[in-house]
Design a protein around this motif. Structure first.
Motif, mmCIF file in Angstrom:
data_model
loop_
_atom_site.group_PDB
_atom_site.id
_atom_site.type_symbol
_atom_site.label_atom_id
_atom_site.label_comp_id
_atom_site.label_asym_id
_atom_site.label_seq_id
_atom_site.Cartn_x
_atom_site.Cartn_y
_atom_site.Cartn_z
ATOM 1 N N SER A 12 0.832 -1.207 0.000
ATOM 2 C CA SER A 12 0.000 0.000 0.000
ATOM 3 C C SER A 12 0.866 1.257 0.000
ATOM 4 O O SER A 12 1.591 1.520 0.964
ATOM 5 C CB SER A 12 -0.899 0.029 1.241
ATOM 6 O OG SER A 12 -1.485 1.321 1.390
ATOM 7 N N PRO A 13 0.761 2.073 -1.064
ATOM 8 C CA PRO A 13 1.510 3.329 -1.050
ATOM 9 C C PRO A 13 1.018 4.271 0.041
ATOM 10 O O PRO A 13 1.760 5.108 0.546
ATOM 11 C CB PRO A 13 1.264 3.910 -2.447
ATOM 12 C CG PRO A 13 -0.012 3.288 -2.913
ATOM 13 C CD PRO A 13 -0.037 1.920 -2.282
ATOM 14 N N TRP A 14 -0.241 4.127 0.417
ATOM 15 C CA TRP A 14 -0.796 4.988 1.470
ATOM 16 C C TRP A 14 -0.204 4.622 2.828
ATOM 17 O O TRP A 14 0.009 5.510 3.660
ATOM 18 C CB TRP A 14 -2.313 4.896 1.468
ATOM 19 C CG TRP A 14 -2.907 5.268 0.152
ATOM 20 C CD1 TRP A 14 -3.504 4.440 -0.753
ATOM 21 C CD2 TRP A 14 -2.920 6.571 -0.447
ATOM 22 N NE1 TRP A 14 -3.898 5.146 -1.865
ATOM 23 C CE2 TRP A 14 -3.555 6.455 -1.701
ATOM 24 C CE3 TRP A 14 -2.471 7.828 -0.043
ATOM 25 C CZ2 TRP A 14 -3.745 7.547 -2.539
ATOM 26 C CZ3 TRP A 14 -2.655 8.917 -0.890
ATOM 27 C CH2 TRP A 14 -3.286 8.760 -2.114
ATOM 28 N N ALA A 15 0.064 3.356 3.061
ATOM 29 C CA ALA A 15 0.749 2.960 4.301
ATOM 30 C C ALA A 15 2.161 3.538 4.309
ATOM 31 O O ALA A 15 2.653 3.996 5.342
ATOM 32 C CB ALA A 15 0.769 1.443 4.437
ATOM 33 N N TYR A 16 2.824 3.515 3.159
ATOM 34 C CA TYR A 16 4.155 4.124 3.060
ATOM 35 C C TYR A 16 4.098 5.610 3.406
ATOM 36 O O TYR A 16 4.932 6.121 4.170
ATOM 37 C CB TYR A 16 4.707 3.932 1.637
ATOM 38 C CG TYR A 16 5.867 4.837 1.310
ATOM 39 C CD1 TYR A 16 7.112 4.664 1.923
ATOM 40 C CD2 TYR A 16 5.715 5.883 0.393
ATOM 41 C CE1 TYR A 16 8.174 5.519 1.629
ATOM 42 C CE2 TYR A 16 6.779 6.728 0.093
ATOM 43 C CZ TYR A 16 7.999 6.548 0.712
ATOM 44 O OH TYR A 16 9.049 7.393 0.427
ATOM 45 N N LEU A 17 3.108 6.313 2.880
ATOM 46 C CA LEU A 17 3.006 7.746 3.118
ATOM 47 C C LEU A 17 2.639 8.090 4.558
ATOM 48 O O LEU A 17 2.815 9.233 4.986
ATOM 49 C CB LEU A 17 2.002 8.382 2.145
ATOM 50 C CG LEU A 17 2.475 8.429 0.687
ATOM 51 C CD1 LEU A 17 1.344 8.883 -0.230
ATOM 52 C CD2 LEU A 17 3.698 9.335 0.527
ATOM 53 N N VAL A 82 5.133 1.068 -9.371
ATOM 54 C CA VAL A 82 5.947 -0.118 -9.111
ATOM 55 C C VAL A 82 5.133 -1.353 -9.484
ATOM 56 O O VAL A 82 3.914 -1.369 -9.296
ATOM 57 C CB VAL A 82 6.418 -0.177 -7.641
ATOM 58 C CG1 VAL A 82 7.440 0.901 -7.351
ATOM 59 C CG2 VAL A 82 5.246 -0.072 -6.680
ATOM 60 N N PRO A 83 5.769 -2.387 -10.030
ATOM 61 C CA PRO A 83 5.009 -3.573 -10.429
ATOM 62 C C PRO A 83 4.390 -4.288 -9.230
ATOM 63 O O PRO A 83 4.929 -4.232 -8.125
ATOM 64 C CB PRO A 83 6.050 -4.476 -11.101
ATOM 65 C CG PRO A 83 7.323 -3.714 -11.166
ATOM 66 C CD PRO A 83 7.180 -2.491 -10.338
ATOM 67 N N MET A 84 3.280 -4.932 -9.457
ATOM 68 C CA MET A 84 2.624 -5.712 -8.410
ATOM 69 C C MET A 84 3.555 -6.841 -7.982
ATOM 70 O O MET A 84 4.312 -7.372 -8.788
ATOM 71 C CB MET A 84 1.297 -6.273 -8.927
ATOM 72 C CG MET A 84 0.486 -6.991 -7.866
ATOM 73 S SD MET A 84 0.190 -6.036 -6.367
ATOM 74 C CE MET A 84 -1.094 -4.937 -6.899
ATOM 75 N N THR A 85 3.504 -7.171 -6.704
ATOM 76 C CA THR A 85 4.319 -8.253 -6.165
ATOM 77 C C THR A 85 3.524 -8.986 -5.099
ATOM 78 O O THR A 85 2.450 -8.540 -4.701
ATOM 79 C CB THR A 85 5.645 -7.702 -5.602
ATOM 80 O OG1 THR A 85 6.522 -8.790 -5.329
ATOM 81 C CG2 THR A 85 5.421 -6.895 -4.330
ATOM 82 N N SER A 113 9.557 1.539 2.393
ATOM 83 C CA SER A 113 10.523 2.397 1.687
ATOM 84 C C SER A 113 11.234 1.637 0.584
ATOM 85 O O SER A 113 11.481 2.192 -0.496
ATOM 86 C CB SER A 113 11.547 2.974 2.670
ATOM 87 O OG SER A 113 10.923 3.897 3.532
ATOM 88 N N ALA A 114 11.584 0.368 0.859
ATOM 89 C CA ALA A 114 12.231 -0.440 -0.177
ATOM 90 C C ALA A 114 11.339 -0.503 -1.407
ATOM 91 O O ALA A 114 11.815 -0.401 -2.545
ATOM 92 C CB ALA A 114 12.540 -1.837 0.349
ATOM 93 N N ARG A 115 10.053 -0.647 -1.188
ATOM 94 C CA ARG A 115 9.119 -0.747 -2.320
ATOM 95 C C ARG A 115 8.856 0.598 -2.980
ATOM 96 O O ARG A 115 8.984 0.739 -4.194
ATOM 97 C CB ARG A 115 7.802 -1.373 -1.856
ATOM 98 C CG ARG A 115 6.762 -1.470 -2.978
ATOM 99 C CD ARG A 115 5.669 -2.443 -2.654
ATOM 100 N NE ARG A 115 4.587 -2.410 -3.618
ATOM 101 C CZ ARG A 115 4.610 -2.945 -4.834
ATOM 102 N NH1 ARG A 115 5.697 -3.564 -5.247
ATOM 103 N NH2 ARG A 115 3.563 -2.877 -5.628
ATOM 104 N N PHE A 116 8.475 1.581 -2.181
ATOM 105 C CA PHE A 116 7.950 2.822 -2.770
ATOM 106 C C PHE A 116 8.977 3.939 -2.936
ATOM 107 O O PHE A 116 8.749 4.841 -3.724
ATOM 108 C CB PHE A 116 6.743 3.315 -1.966
ATOM 109 C CG PHE A 116 5.576 2.382 -2.102
ATOM 110 C CD1 PHE A 116 4.867 2.320 -3.286
ATOM 111 C CD2 PHE A 116 5.204 1.550 -1.070
ATOM 112 C CE1 PHE A 116 3.801 1.454 -3.440
ATOM 113 C CE2 PHE A 116 4.139 0.671 -1.203
ATOM 114 C CZ PHE A 116 3.439 0.619 -2.396
#
Length: 196
Positions: A12-17, A82-85, A113-116
Motif C-alpha cells: 500500500s503506497p498509502w501505508a508508506y506515506l 511499481v510492479p505488483m508483487t 521504503s524499499a518498495r515505494f
C-alpha cells in the motif's frame, strides 16, 4: 493505555506515506500499537472494494495525482508505478518481528521504503533480509516462523473483516471502537486519543 490495531498492507503506497506519524502519535498519548499485516486484495473482495486493476481509469489517474500531491506534501519520495508483487513474504517478516520484539515500526518503514522509495521487490528474500537487518532484527527471521506467519496473516484478515476494516492503512482504537481509514485521518486519530 489505549490499544491500536494497525491494519496495513506491504503493497500500500498509502501505508508508506503514513511514515512514522502513527508511532509519534501513539507515543505522545501512551498508546500501544499492534501491527496486523493483511492481504488488501482479499479484503477488497470481502468488503465490497475494487482491486486497483479493476478500477476505472479516471479513478486510477486521480489516485496517481493524489499520491504525488501527498508525497510532495509530506516530503516522502514515491515511485507510483511499481510492479505488483506478492505482499505475503514481507508481511510474514513483520509478524515474526512482532513476535520477537523490537522495532517493528522501523521494519514496516524499511519494507515500505524499499518498495515505494527504492522500487525494490519486497517479495525477494534479499530485500526482506536487508529490511530486517536495517531495523535491528536477525535477518534469519525471514526463514523462521513462516507457518505461524501464514496462519497469523490469515487470522489478521478475518479479524479485520470482523472489526469493520475495508481498506488500508486502517487504525482501530480498541478501547473506544473508533476506526480511522487512511493516512490522511491520522490527525483525527491524534485528536481522539487526546480525549481518552
Amino acid at each position: 493505555m489505549a490499544q491500536i490495531d494497525y491494519y496495513l498492507s506491504t503493497i500500500s503506497p498509502w501505508a508508506y506515506l503514513a511514515g512514522d506519524r502513527l508511532e509519534r502519535i501513539a507515543a505522545r498519548h501512551g498508546a500501544s500499537v499492534t501491527y496486523r499485516p493483511i492481504d488488501a486484495m482479499q479484503l477488497f473482495d470481502r468488503t465490497g472494494g475494487t482491486r486497483p486493476q479493476n478500477r476505472h481509469p479516471a479513478r486510477m489517474d486521480y489516485r496517481r495525482q493524489e499520491l504525488t500531491r501527498w508525497s510532495e506534501h509530506l516530503g516522502l519520495p514515491i515511485r507510483i508505478d511499481v510492479p505488483m508483487t506478492n505482499p505475503a513474504p514481507a508481511a510474514y517478516a513483520i509478524i515474526a518481528a512482532q513476535e520477537a520484539g523490537g522495532d517493528v515500526a522501523g521494519l514496516v518503514r524499511a519494507i515500505l521504503s524499499a518498495r515505494f522509495a527504492e522500487g525494490r521487490d519486497i517479495a525477494e528474500d534479499e530485500v526482506i533480509r536487508a529490511a530486517l537487518s536495517q531495523a535491528g532484527f536477525d535477518p534469519g527471521l525471514a526463514d523462521r516462523g513462516l507457518f505461524v506467519g501464514a496462519e497469523t496473516y490469515a487470522r489478521n484478515l478475518e479479524r479485520a473483516v470482523e472489526a469493520g476494516v475495508f481498506g488500508v492503512p486502517f487504525y482501530h482504537v480498541l478501547d473506544s471502537d473508533q476506526r480511522f481509514w487512511g493516512q490522511d485521518r491520522l490527525d483525527f486519530l491524534d485528536r481522539h486519543l487526546a480525549t481518552l
